[in-house]
Design a protein around this motif. Structure first.
Motif, short mmCIF file in Angstrom:
data_model
loop_
_atom_site.label_atom_id
_atom_site.label_comp_id
_atom_site.label_asym_id
_atom_site.label_seq_id
_atom_site.Cartn_x
_atom_site.Cartn_y
_atom_site.Cartn_z
N SER A 124 0.84 -1.19 0.00
CA SER A 124 0.00 0.00 0.00
C SER A 124 0.88 1.24 0.00
O SER A 124 1.85 1.33 0.75
CB SER A 124 -0.90 -0.01 1.24
N ALA A 125 0.52 2.23 -0.84
CA ALA A 125 1.29 3.47 -0.92
C ALA A 125 1.34 4.18 0.42
O ALA A 125 2.39 4.68 0.83
CB ALA A 125 0.69 4.40 -1.98
N ALA A 126 0.24 4.20 1.14
CA ALA A 126 0.18 4.88 2.42
C ALA A 126 1.02 4.17 3.48
O ALA A 126 1.70 4.81 4.27
CB ALA A 126 -1.26 5.00 2.89
N ASP A 127 0.98 2.85 3.49
CA ASP A 127 1.69 2.09 4.51
C ASP A 127 3.20 2.07 4.30
O ASP A 127 3.97 1.97 5.24
CB ASP A 127 1.18 0.64 4.56
N ALA A 128 3.64 2.17 3.06
CA ALA A 128 5.07 2.02 2.76
C ALA A 128 5.78 3.36 2.51
O ALA A 128 6.97 3.37 2.23
CB ALA A 128 5.23 1.12 1.55
N ASN A 129 5.08 4.49 2.60
CA ASN A 129 5.67 5.79 2.30
C ASN A 129 6.34 5.79 0.93
O ASN A 129 7.47 6.24 0.77
CB ASN A 129 6.68 6.21 3.37
#
Length: 154
Positions: A107-112
């Motif tokens: 996930s883009a949000a979880d992995a920065n």
């Protein structure tokens, strides 16, 4: 390299998803393919997003470029092709913060995740790139991006 703001990314996705929502009406689409180049070389893993401009029905289109830079646009997960008309085109190429490839299912949000392309190509208020999809099958779109873009006029 630019860090992705998860809140902005989520808002953009929701805005794009809501465009053209009309209770199940379907629109005629035409096949649309193309190639994306960065500094005159094919680039893999670029997310290509068509944002409908005034008067276009439907949700736009999206694709991800293959290793040779080619892509096939689709308007829905099961629908290849897009509604003819004028679109703003946005480009993103995500990577992990250390520059490595994004593992599947991340996930883009979880992995920065970071966008490896210049911000001008991914920002709806700055993008200088537009495309017209004709009502008959186009011959193929070609987008030539630069790692050092010149500020464009809108």
């Amino acid at each position: 390299m630019q860090k992705i703001n998860p809140l902005l990314c989520t808002a953009l996705i929701l805005a794009l998803a809501s465009i053209g929502c009309d209770g199940g009406t379907t629109y005629e689409v035409v096949a649309a393919t193309g190639i994306v180049l960065l500094d005159n070389k094919p680039i893999e893993g670029v997310s290509v997003t068509l944002v409908p401009q005034r008067g276009i029905k439907g949700r736009g289109g999206y694709a991800t470029s293959a290793s040779d830079g080619t892509f096939t646009l689709q308007s829905e997960p099961e629908v290849e092709g897009v509604v003819p008309g004028n679109y703003m085109v946005l480009f993103r190429k995500y990577a992990m913060p250390d520059g490595s490839s994004v593992p599947p299912g991340t996930s883009a949000a979880d992995a920065n995740l970071i966008n490896q392309l210049p911000e001008i190509y991914s920002h709806p208020e700055k993008s200088p790139i537009y495309a017209t999809i004709p009502p008959t099958e186009p011959g193929g779109l070609s987008f030539e991006l630069s790692s050092r873009p010149k500020p464009g006029r809108r």
